[in-house]
Design an enzyme around this catalytic site. Structure first.
Site, PDB file in Angstrom:
ATOM      1  N   SER A   1       7.514  66.635  63.044  1.00 22.16           N
ATOM      2  CA  SER A   1       8.054  67.929  62.619  1.00 22.16           C
ATOM      3  C   SER A   1       7.048  69.049  62.836  1.00 22.16           C
ATOM      4  CB  SER A   1       8.395  67.841  61.124  1.00 22.16           C
ATOM      5  OG  SER A   1       8.639  69.111  60.586  1.00 22.16           O
TER       6      SER A   1
ATOM      7  N   ASP B   1      19.962  51.265  59.339  1.00 17.81           N
ATOM      8  CA  ASP B   1      20.104  52.385  58.402  1.00 17.81           C
ATOM      9  C   ASP B   1      20.406  51.796  57.032  1.00 17.81           C
ATOM     10  OD1 ASP B   1      21.071  54.882  57.072  1.00 17.81           O
ATOM     11  OD2 ASP B   1      21.005  55.683  59.112  1.00 17.81           O
TER      12      ASP B   1
ATOM     13  N   ILE C   1      20.114  63.564  63.434  1.00 19.58           N
ATOM     14  CA  ILE C   1      19.525  63.531  64.779  1.00 19.58           C
ATOM     15  C   ILE C   1      19.667  62.123  65.371  1.00 19.58           C
ATOM     16  CG2 ILE C   1      17.490  64.058  66.176  1.00 19.58           C
ATOM     17  CD1 ILE C   1      16.508  65.800  63.828  1.00 19.58           C
TER      18      ILE C   1
ATOM     19  N   TYR D   1       6.428  65.918  51.881  1.00 20.08           N
ATOM     20  CA  TYR D   1       7.190  65.599  53.093  1.00 20.08           C
ATOM     21  C   TYR D   1       6.368  65.921  54.336  1.00 20.08           C
ATOM     22  CZ  TYR D   1      10.088  66.432  57.141  1.00 20.08           C
ATOM     23  OH  TYR D   1      10.553  66.453  58.437  1.00 20.08           O
TER      24      TYR D   1
ATOM     25  N   LYS E   1      13.664  63.526  53.943  1.00 21.71           N
ATOM     26  CA  LYS E   1      13.254  64.752  54.638  1.00 21.71           C
ATOM     27  C   LYS E   1      13.481  66.064  53.877  1.00 21.71           C
ATOM     28  CE  LYS E   1      17.580  65.176  57.298  1.00 21.71           C
ATOM     29  NZ  LYS E   1      18.101  66.399  56.691  1.00 21.71           N
TER      30      LYS E   1
ATOM     31  N   LYS F   1       4.474  63.425  57.506  1.00 20.88           N
ATOM     32  CA  LYS F   1       4.544  63.556  58.971  1.00 20.88           C
ATOM     33  C   LYS F   1       3.131  63.605  59.573  1.00 20.88           C
ATOM     34  CE  LYS F   1       8.964  63.329  59.356  1.00 20.88           C
ATOM     35  NZ  LYS F   1       9.536  62.060  59.850  1.00 20.88           N
TER      36      LYS F   1
END
Length: 338
Positions: free
Chosen positions: A125, A31, A12, A150, A85, A154
């Site tokens: 998410s 990154d 994304i 995970y 993720k 979030k």
């Protein structure tokens, strides 16, 4: 205006960098390449005719984060994608997920609070909703106990941002709760590049069709849905990317109703696993080898977004169909295998 995109070579992130550069933003990417490839930089440059600044940096290293922000103290906004993720992996490696997804968020927020322009977009998410009581899911739906570490990262991430915004009135933040981003850029110069066995449905479909995987497993056909398979809200990744640009402009122009806002990013339409397979077969002309197997632990029955809030308040809506997304995913798969 200079924008920092963490995890900007990911799926994304890379598509969002393209949309930002197309809108004239100067982009700096951080990154650590743990789940992405440096070649993505070439794809972004090919599409936009402009190479973004890139720094290989691990956000878990607090000193490196501080040094980066000292060097780039003129950043107008930060879009934070960098996170692990994979749901299954998070169950096996919870501490790794908490360190990577929570510590890095804290370090980045600490630095943003020192900037002149404190604008922050968080990659959240729909997992925060769990198995929702009502469909479609609105932003006011209760946040359920997380199904995985995970998902919990979030939820905790949003809480950290909310608490930080309470005591920093000049910090403006938006959490974008994605449903299921799929597809690839229409140029086929960037797309989804899972390392190892794909955890998501669509790359598994395309890898099976190209001969990289023997067979796709469909986990359960006895759910209380029209065809018995799980339902998700699959959204084209370019539509998701465009939402980030709109959200960033909202922050920069100080148009928020409060200094922490939440928006669902979905199509508003649920598609079952079998419908996604049928869409792929239609656009590719390929028959897919799949079989029905037992249910998988942790899968919710159905989840799709109520997009009213994002449409009306953010001023964003999706443009691409499921068929568009599946065709772009297939074109990307064929290109990278060649």
């Amino acid at each position: 205006m200079k924008v920092l995109v963490t995890g900007g070579l990911g799926f994304i992130g890379s598509h969002t960098v393209v949309e930002l550069q197309n809108k004239g933003f100067e982009v700096v990417i951080i990154d650590n390449l743990s789940n992405s490839s440096i070649e993505v930089l070439d794809g972004i440059t090919k599409i936009t005719k402009k190479k973004p600044h890139f720094e290989k940096l691990d956000l878990k290293d607090r000193l490196s984060v501080n040094q980066f922000f000292n060097k780039h103290n003129d950043i107008a906004g930060v879009i934070h994608f960098a996170a692990s993720k994979a749901v299954g992996e998070s169950v096996k490696e919870p501490l790794m997920y908490y360190e990577n997804n929570i510590n890095t968020l804290v370090y980045v927020l600490q630095q943003i609070c020192q900037l002149e322009s404190k604008n922050f977009i968080f990659s959240s998410s729909c997992t925060v909703y769990g198995q929702a009581d009502e469909l479609p899911i609105t932003e006011s739906a209760p946040v359920k106990p997380a199904e995985s570490p995970y998902g919990n990262t979030k939820q905790i991430g949003e809480e950290i941002i909310r608490d930080t915004c309470k005591v920093n009135e000049d910090l403006n933040a938006i959490a974008l709760r994605y449903f299921n981003p799929i597809g690839a850029h229409p140029s086929s110069d960037i797309g989804e590049l899972p390392i190892g066995v794909p955890q998501n449905l669509v790359p598994y479909i395309t890898q099976t069709a190209i001969g990289l995987r023997d067979q796709l497993s469909v986990f359960g056909d006895d759910y209380p849905t029209p065809d018995g398979t799980c339902i998700r809200d699959y959204i084209h990744v370019v539509d998701v990317a465009k939402a980030h640009v709109i959200a960033l402009e909202r922050l920069i122009e100080n148009k928020g109703d409060s200094n922490f806002e939440v928006f669902n990013l979905g199509t508003g339409k649920g598609s079952s696993v079998l419908e996604v397979i049928q869409s792929f077969e239609k656009v590719s002309g390929q028959k897919l080898n799949y079989k029905i197997v037992d249910r998988r632990e942790g899968d919710v029955i159905a989840a799709y977004a109520d997009t009213t809030h994002a449409n009306d308040v953010l001023g964003w809506k999706t443009e691409s169909t499921l068929d568009d997304a599946m065709a772009s995913a297939w074109n990307w798969e064929k290109k990278i295998r060649n």
